[in-house]
Scaffold this motif. Structure first.
Motif, PDB file in Angstrom:
ATOM      1  N   PRO A 110      53.690 -35.731-133.519  1.00 47.60           N
ATOM      2  CA  PRO A 110      53.436 -34.284-133.015  1.00 47.60           C
ATOM      3  C   PRO A 110      54.247 -34.144-131.959  1.00 47.60           C
ATOM      4  CG  PRO A 110      51.567 -36.255-132.682  1.00 47.60           C
ATOM      5  CD  PRO A 110      52.820 -36.764-133.481  1.00 47.60           C
ATOM      6  N   GLN A 111      54.519 -32.803-131.619  1.00 42.17           N
ATOM      7  CA  GLN A 111      55.140 -32.022-130.737  1.00 42.17           C
ATOM      8  C   GLN A 111      56.622 -32.291-130.880  1.00 42.17           C
ATOM      9  OE1 GLN A 111      53.664 -33.785-126.957  1.00 42.17           O
ATOM     10  NE2 GLN A 111      51.741 -32.310-127.124  1.00 42.17           N
ATOM     11  N   ALA A 130      61.944 -31.854-128.493  1.00 43.27           N
ATOM     12  CA  ALA A 130      60.745 -32.629-128.219  1.00 43.27           C
ATOM     13  C   ALA A 130      60.689 -32.478-126.878  1.00 43.27           C
ATOM     14  CB  ALA A 130      61.039 -34.202-128.412  1.00 43.27           C
ATOM     15  N   PRO A 131      59.187 -32.583-126.359  1.00 39.92           N
ATOM     16  CA  PRO A 131      58.821 -32.368-124.862  1.00 39.92           C
ATOM     17  C   PRO A 131      59.390 -33.657-123.903  1.00 39.92           C
ATOM     18  CG  PRO A 131      56.833 -32.974-126.157  1.00 39.92           C
ATOM     19  CD  PRO A 131      58.010 -32.784-127.091  1.00 39.92           C
ATOM     20  N   HIS A 135      59.330 -38.939-126.916  1.00 36.97           N
ATOM     21  CA  HIS A 135      58.701 -38.267-128.352  1.00 36.97           C
ATOM     22  C   HIS A 135      60.140 -38.610-129.169  1.00 36.97           C
ATOM     23  CE1 HIS A 135      55.536 -36.173-125.963  1.00 36.97           C
ATOM     24  NE2 HIS A 135      55.208 -36.587-127.300  1.00 36.97           N
ATOM     25  N   ASP A 170      55.693 -21.569-125.550  1.00 33.42           N
ATOM     26  CA  ASP A 170      56.300 -22.996-126.065  1.00 33.42           C
ATOM     27  C   ASP A 170      56.580 -23.798-124.963  1.00 33.42           C
ATOM     28  OD1 ASP A 170      57.690 -24.341-127.747  1.00 33.42           O
ATOM     29  OD2 ASP A 170      59.838 -23.105-127.509  1.00 33.42           O
ATOM     30  N   GLY A 172      56.956 -27.282-122.966  1.00 39.43           N
ATOM     31  CA  GLY A 172      57.476 -28.802-122.932  1.00 39.43           C
ATOM     32  C   GLY A 172      58.812 -28.752-123.624  1.00 39.43           C
ATOM     33  N   ARG A 173      59.462 -27.900-124.530  1.00 38.60           N
ATOM     34  CA  ARG A 173      60.594 -28.451-124.936  1.00 38.60           C
ATOM     35  C   ARG A 173      61.814 -28.414-123.911  1.00 38.60           C
ATOM     36  NH1 ARG A 173      61.637 -25.122-130.655  1.00 38.60           N
ATOM     37  NH2 ARG A 173      59.838 -26.175-131.502  1.00 38.60           N
TER      38      ARG A 173
END
Length: 189
Positions: A110-111, A130-131, A135, A170, A172-173
């Motif tokens: 996820p994320q 990804a954050p 991740h 949007d 944390g990218r």
């Protein structure tokens, strides 16, 4: 003068000559008849042989035509077989792409978001974001733990990206990544 009759002696000799000539004529006639009979018999055999030869040539020509037609059919059959194999390979590739996408969807944490997926043969490149770096590492581990579905998994690039979007749309990218890998062909079930 008394005469001597030589005619009486000539007559027996003339009869012998006549018999000789008659026997000679009969022998010549019989020989000629035998020669004519043999030539007629040989001519008949030659005619039958010529008819048989003509029949064999006609059959040979017909068989040559059939052989050429068979070769043509074999070539068409081989071409169709090659097309069938090519279509099966294309179908297999189409199924492989579907299996690849399905496996990636199952393994995606996820994320983590993919922006591009480029496939060339059995290898592919994933671009995404990804954050956090954690991740990205989860994605790499998930790909490595995919029961051998993926091979040669490498992180090619990881960089911090500046988040230019507001946090509400949007969040944390902050980490972009590029991963290259290969996938194994799985037999159709």
């Amino acid at each position: 003068m008394s005469g001597i009759n030589f005619l009486a002696q000539r007559n027996p000799a003339a009869g012998a000559h006549r018999r000789f000539y008659l026997l000679l004529a009969a022998t010549v006639a019989a020989g000629l008849a035998v020669v004519l009979f043999l030539s007629w018999h040989i001519a008949g055999q030659a005619t039958r042989q010529q008819q048989l030869l003509d029949l064999l040539r006609a059959e040979h020509g017909r068989l040559d035509t059939a052989i050429e037609a068979g070769k043509s059919q074999d070539e068409k059959s081989a071409a169709l077989e090659n097309q069938r194999r090519h279509l099966e390979a294309l179908q297999q590739q189409r199924n492989e792409a579907t299996r690849l996408l399905a496996e990636l969807a199952r393994r995606m944490p996820p994320q983590v978001f993919l922006t591009t997926l480029v496939q060339q043969g059995r290898s592919f490149t994933l671009n995404g974001s990804a954050p956090s770096h954690r991740h990205v590492m989860q994605l790499l581990e998930a790909l490595r733990d995919a029961d051998g579905a993926f091979t040669h998994i490498e992180l090619q690039e990881a960089r911090s990206a500046v988040n230019t979007k507001p946090a509400s749309t949007d969040p944390g990218r902050l980490h972009d990544f590029v991963i290259t890998a290969g996938h194994r062909v799985v037999a159709a079930r």
